[in-house]
Design a protein around this motif. Structure first.
Motif, PDB file in Angstrom:
ATOM      1  N   THR A  28     122.230  18.796 -74.267  1.00 30.49           N
ATOM      2  CA  THR A  28     121.465  19.943 -73.785  1.00 30.49           C
ATOM      3  C   THR A  28     121.250  20.882 -74.956  1.00 30.49           C
ATOM      4  OG1 THR A  28     121.328  21.584 -72.006  1.00 30.49           O
ATOM      5  CG2 THR A  28     123.463  21.362 -73.069  1.00 30.49           C
ATOM      6  N   TRP A  32     116.912  25.121 -73.836  1.00 34.01           N
ATOM      7  CA  TRP A  32     116.598  24.532 -72.533  1.00 34.01           C
ATOM      8  C   TRP A  32     117.287  25.337 -71.424  1.00 34.01           C
ATOM      9  CZ3 TRP A  32     118.395  22.766 -67.957  1.00 34.01           C
ATOM     10  CH2 TRP A  32     117.537  21.988 -67.184  1.00 34.01           C
ATOM     11  N   ARG A  36     115.129  27.325 -68.670  1.00 34.99           N
ATOM     12  CA  ARG A  36     115.063  26.731 -67.332  1.00 34.99           C
ATOM     13  C   ARG A  36     115.930  27.449 -66.302  1.00 34.99           C
ATOM     14  NH1 ARG A  36     110.621  24.725 -67.113  1.00 34.99           N
ATOM     15  NH2 ARG A  36     111.136  23.427 -65.319  1.00 34.99           N
ATOM     16  N   THR A  37     116.926  28.240 -66.776  1.00 35.25           N
ATOM     17  CA  THR A  37     117.838  28.892 -65.814  1.00 35.25           C
ATOM     18  C   THR A  37     118.027  30.393 -66.051  1.00 35.25           C
ATOM     19  OG1 THR A  37     119.888  28.630 -67.095  1.00 35.25           O
ATOM     20  CG2 THR A  37     119.217  26.757 -65.746  1.00 35.25           C
ATOM     21  N   CYS A 111     127.362  29.042 -51.294  1.00 33.14           N
ATOM     22  CA  CYS A 111     126.850  30.218 -52.024  1.00 33.14           C
ATOM     23  C   CYS A 111     126.396  31.331 -51.094  1.00 33.14           C
ATOM     24  CB  CYS A 111     125.726  29.808 -52.955  1.00 33.14           C
ATOM     25  SG  CYS A 111     126.265  28.635 -54.213  1.00 33.14           S
ATOM     26  N   ARG A 150     124.945  17.083 -67.094  1.00 30.36           N
ATOM     27  CA  ARG A 150     124.192  18.247 -67.594  1.00 30.36           C
ATOM     28  C   ARG A 150     123.355  18.930 -66.517  1.00 30.36           C
ATOM     29  NH1 ARG A 150     119.242  15.864 -71.344  1.00 30.36           N
ATOM     30  NH2 ARG A 150     118.188  14.733 -69.691  1.00 30.36           N
ATOM     31  N   MET A 208     124.199  17.583 -57.087  1.00 28.88           N
ATOM     32  CA  MET A 208     123.089  18.435 -56.662  1.00 28.88           C
ATOM     33  C   MET A 208     121.750  17.804 -56.989  1.00 28.88           C
ATOM     34  SD  MET A 208     122.612  22.364 -57.910  1.00 28.88           S
ATOM     35  CE  MET A 208     122.242  22.084 -59.633  1.00 28.88           C
ATOM     36  N   GLY A 210     118.801  19.194 -57.992  1.00 31.59           N
ATOM     37  CA  GLY A 210     118.345  20.499 -58.475  1.00 31.59           C
ATOM     38  C   GLY A 210     116.928  20.844 -58.073  1.00 31.59           C
ATOM     39  N   ARG A 211     116.014  19.878 -58.203  1.00 32.23           N
ATOM     40  CA  ARG A 211     114.603  20.169 -57.916  1.00 32.23           C
ATOM     41  C   ARG A 211     114.381  20.529 -56.457  1.00 32.23           C
ATOM     42  NH1 ARG A 211     111.142  15.737 -61.442  1.00 32.23           N
ATOM     43  NH2 ARG A 211     112.535  15.896 -63.208  1.00 32.23           N
ATOM     44  N   ALA A 247     121.295  32.106 -58.799  1.00 34.45           N
ATOM     45  CA  ALA A 247     121.368  30.653 -58.998  1.00 34.45           C
ATOM     46  C   ALA A 247     120.539  30.220 -60.189  1.00 34.45           C
ATOM     47  CB  ALA A 247     120.899  29.915 -57.752  1.00 34.45           C
ATOM     48  N   ASN A 248     119.408  30.902 -60.381  1.00 32.14           N
ATOM     49  CA  ASN A 248     118.496  30.536 -61.459  1.00 32.14           C
ATOM     50  C   ASN A 248     117.505  31.690 -61.594  1.00 32.14           C
ATOM     51  OD1 ASN A 248     116.168  29.479 -62.845  1.00 32.14           O
ATOM     52  ND2 ASN A 248     116.918  27.416 -62.426  1.00 32.14           N
ATOM     53  N   ARG A 250     114.604  31.719 -62.641  1.00 33.00           N
ATOM     54  CA  ARG A 250     113.247  31.349 -62.206  1.00 33.00           C
ATOM     55  C   ARG A 250     113.121  31.391 -60.686  1.00 33.00           C
ATOM     56  NH1 ARG A 250     111.389  26.177 -63.449  1.00 33.00           N
ATOM     57  NH2 ARG A 250     113.508  25.434 -63.679  1.00 33.00           N
ATOM     58  N   ASN A 275     125.788  30.767 -62.091  1.00 34.17           N
ATOM     59  CA  ASN A 275     125.896  30.753 -60.635  1.00 34.17           C
ATOM     60  C   ASN A 275     127.380  30.763 -60.255  1.00 34.17           C
ATOM     61  OD1 ASN A 275     126.059  30.096 -57.933  1.00 34.17           O
ATOM     62  ND2 ASN A 275     124.456  28.535 -58.007  1.00 34.17           N
TER      63      ASN A 275
HETATM   64  N1  COA Z   1     119.575  20.118 -70.659  1.00 29.85           N
HETATM   65  C1  COA Z   1     118.487  19.475 -71.109  1.00 29.85           C
HETATM   66  N2  COA Z   1     117.672  18.756 -70.316  1.00 29.85           N
HETATM   67  C2  COA Z   1     117.982  18.697 -69.022  1.00 29.85           C
HETATM   68  C3  COA Z   1     119.114  19.330 -68.474  1.00 29.85           C
HETATM   69  C4  COA Z   1     119.933  20.060 -69.354  1.00 29.85           C
HETATM   70  N3  COA Z   1     121.035  20.717 -68.947  1.00 29.85           N
HETATM   71  N4  COA Z   1     119.165  19.103 -67.155  1.00 29.85           N
HETATM   72  C5  COA Z   1     118.099  18.342 -66.855  1.00 29.85           C
HETATM   73  N5  COA Z   1     117.375  18.089 -67.979  1.00 29.85           N
HETATM   74  C6  COA Z   1     116.154  17.311 -68.129  1.00 29.85           C
HETATM   75  C7  COA Z   1     115.978  16.292 -67.016  1.00 29.85           C
HETATM   76  O1  COA Z   1     116.618  15.089 -67.329  1.00 29.85           O
HETATM   77  C8  COA Z   1     114.464  16.156 -66.993  1.00 29.85           C
HETATM   78  O2  COA Z   1     114.084  15.310 -68.028  1.00 29.85           O
HETATM   79  P1  COA Z   1     112.847  14.300 -67.823  1.00 29.85           P
HETATM   80  O3  COA Z   1     111.648  15.191 -67.570  1.00 29.85           O
HETATM   81  O4  COA Z   1     112.814  13.569 -69.106  1.00 29.85           O
HETATM   82  O5  COA Z   1     113.197  13.476 -66.624  1.00 29.85           O
HETATM   83  C9  COA Z   1     113.952  17.548 -67.334  1.00 29.85           C
HETATM   84  O6  COA Z   1     115.050  18.199 -68.002  1.00 29.85           O
HETATM   85  C10 COA Z   1     113.569  18.353 -66.113  1.00 29.85           C
HETATM   86  O7  COA Z   1     114.591  18.188 -65.134  1.00 29.85           O
HETATM   87  P2  COA Z   1     114.612  18.984 -63.780  1.00 29.85           P
HETATM   88  O8  COA Z   1     115.796  18.561 -62.982  1.00 29.85           O
HETATM   89  O9  COA Z   1     113.258  18.912 -63.161  1.00 29.85           O
HETATM   90  O10 COA Z   1     114.835  20.463 -64.354  1.00 29.85           O
HETATM   91  P3  COA Z   1     114.635  21.803 -63.627  1.00 29.85           P
HETATM   92  O11 COA Z   1     113.647  22.631 -64.313  1.00 29.85           O
HETATM   93  O12 COA Z   1     114.480  21.605 -62.149  1.00 29.85           O
HETATM   94  O13 COA Z   1     116.051  22.501 -63.892  1.00 29.85           O
HETATM   95  C11 COA Z   1     118.008  23.020 -62.614  1.00 29.85           C
HETATM   96  C12 COA Z   1     117.241  21.929 -63.374  1.00 29.85           C
HETATM   97  C13 COA Z   1     119.275  22.418 -62.025  1.00 29.85           C
HETATM   98  C14 COA Z   1     118.370  24.124 -63.584  1.00 29.85           C
HETATM   99  C15 COA Z   1     117.077  23.559 -61.499  1.00 29.85           C
HETATM  100  O14 COA Z   1     116.532  22.498 -60.777  1.00 29.85           O
HETATM  101  C16 COA Z   1     117.759  24.487 -60.555  1.00 29.85           C
HETATM  102  O15 COA Z   1     118.210  25.545 -60.916  1.00 29.85           O
HETATM  103  N6  COA Z   1     117.783  24.105 -59.253  1.00 29.85           N
HETATM  104  C17 COA Z   1     118.360  24.919 -58.248  1.00 29.85           C
HETATM  105  C18 COA Z   1     119.825  24.702 -58.260  1.00 29.85           C
HETATM  106  C19 COA Z   1     120.544  25.688 -57.420  1.00 29.85           C
HETATM  107  O16 COA Z   1     120.046  26.722 -57.098  1.00 29.85           O
HETATM  108  N7  COA Z   1     121.760  25.343 -57.095  1.00 29.85           N
HETATM  109  C20 COA Z   1     122.665  26.193 -56.430  1.00 29.85           C
HETATM  110  C21 COA Z   1     122.446  26.233 -55.016  1.00 29.85           C
HETATM  111  S1  COA Z   1     123.466  27.507 -54.404  1.00 29.85           S
END
Ligand code: COA
Length: 326
Positions: A28, A32, A36-37, A111, A150, A208, A210-211, A247-248, A250, A275
């Motif tokens: 990671t 990123w 993303r978070t 949560c 990750r 999880m 995530g998406r 949680a995020n 975004r 989170n």
């Molecule tokens: N570092 C680098 N790359 C990562 C990664 C990390 N930690 N985690 C995932 N990736 C990669 C994936 O493998 C994927 O690669 P690909 O496009 O080659 O397949 C790409 O990044 C996108 O993955 P995706 O799962 O779509 O990322 P995302 O933007 O959805 O972010 C989370 C992932 C988990 C941060 C996000 O989905 C999220 O926050 N979801 C909500 C979770 C939540 O709220 N949980 C608590 C509930 S109380």
């Protein structure tokens, strides 16, 4: 009678796990994770530090801020998904360590745990069954994280937050609470047996999708905020602050957009804690109080979602309350 928040207290462990630390553990990058978070770092409990330890420290901060002694409270409700053991409940352990009295029990709504806990305590206080309640959200989530995954290990952290709930004095306080659960989404985020890892971490681990959770969260935060406001008879325009589950970043931004409120209305301290599940709302509320973002008479919304799936919101007319703690 309505119940009102009399003080807010928090505790986070000293240990800091940065994105750069995680770069050394999984594939990671700091960039990123931040993009993303919104998370820069999270706190991590020491191997010997338990959820009860964090909960007790947060409760002591809240009591100290209010100038109350433990014996001034007569109810403890603890929201947690990571109790020290199946039983006794974390709340009972907290009660013993504080030297408090009255009923004490845990609420497990992942949560959404703090919202379930405060909603239950509100019923006790507003019905006169409790005089002053300690409502706590505390977690040591890093003990159920697979630090090779990750998709989850970059997201979660440890911490605790607490409020003292007592009778409202100026007609303010909690105006509405709404709670929901839909077990059909139980497979989107759950805990499964894991490989034992270093320092006893990883015997069980969070899994999880995530998406899918992301999509659910952006929709539900706006929906349940509006539902709670309608129940309270409070228009969205008069809301000064929304404290969402952290949680995020975004998800928080998307919820603000859906609601049509300025991003600044949303409390957002996820950069520093990640989170922390049921601790995230009181941790964010505490920072908002310290930053002077609430004045008596302001309306605020606490809103969250989590595994279950569960979700809920509370609308509060702020009566003013001190904050304390690390
Ligand atoms: N570092 C680098 N790359 C990562 C990664 C990390 N930690 N985690 C995932 N990736 C990669 C994936 O493998 C994927 O690669 P690909 O496009 O080659 O397949 C790409 O990044 C996108 O993955 P995706 O799962 O779509 O990322 P995302 O933007 O959805 O972010 C989370 C992932 C988990 C941060 C996000 O989905 C999220 O926050 N979801 C909500 C979770 C939540 O709220 N949980 C608590 C509930 S109380």
């Amino acid at each position: 009678m309505q119940s009102s928040i009399k003080s807010v207290g928090t505790y986070v462990p000293d240990g800091v796990l940065t994105n750069f630390d995680l770069e050394k553990m999984v594939e990671t990058s700091d960039t990123w994770i931040r993009e993303r978070t919104g998370i820069k770092e999270r706190r991590i409990a020491a191997p010997t530090q338990t959820t009860t330890d964090l909960a007790v420290a947060a409760a002591q901060s809240a009591l100290g801020a209010a100038g109350l002694r433990p014996e001034d409270t007569d109810l403890i409700v603890l929201g947690t998904s990571t109790p020290d053991s199946f039983f006794p409940s974390g709340a009972s352990l907290v009660q013993q360590q504080l030297g408090a009295h009255g009923p004490a029990f845990d609420v497990q709504a992942a949560c959404t745990g703090f919202l379930y806990a405060i909603s239950i305590a509100d019923r006790f206080v507003s019905s006169g069954q409790a005089r002053q309640a300690l409502v706590i959200g505390a977690e040591t989530l890093t003990k159920i994280i697979n630090f090779k995954d990750r998709g989850t290990c970059v997201v979660f952290g440890d911490g605790a937050g607490a409020v003292v709930l007592g009778p409202a004095v100026n007609g303010g306080g909690i105006k509405s609470c709404v709670l929901h659960s839909d077990g059909s989404g139980g497979d989107l985020i759950y805990v499964a047996p894991g490989e034992p890892g270093p320092e006893g971490r990883g015997h069980a681990e969070i899994r999880m999708d995530g998406r899918k959770v992301f999509r659910f969260a952006t929709q539900i935060l706006a929906e349940v905020t509006l539902e709670a406001l309608a129940k309270a008879g409070v228009p969205l325009e008069s809301v000064r602050l929304i404290v969402p589950h952290q949680a995020n970043a975004r998800i928080i931004e998307a919820a603000a957009k859906k609601l049509g409120v300025a991003p600044g209305v949303m409390a957002n301290n996820i950069a520093w804690y990640g989170n922390t599940s049921s601790a995230s709302i009181p941790l964010a509320l505490k920072d908002a109080v310290v930053d002077n973002r609430l004045q008596p008479g302001d309306h605020l919304v606490l809103v969250g979602f989590g595994s279950g799936l569960t979700w809920g919101a509370c609308v509060i007319e702020w009566e003013g309350a001190p904050a304390g703690g690390a």
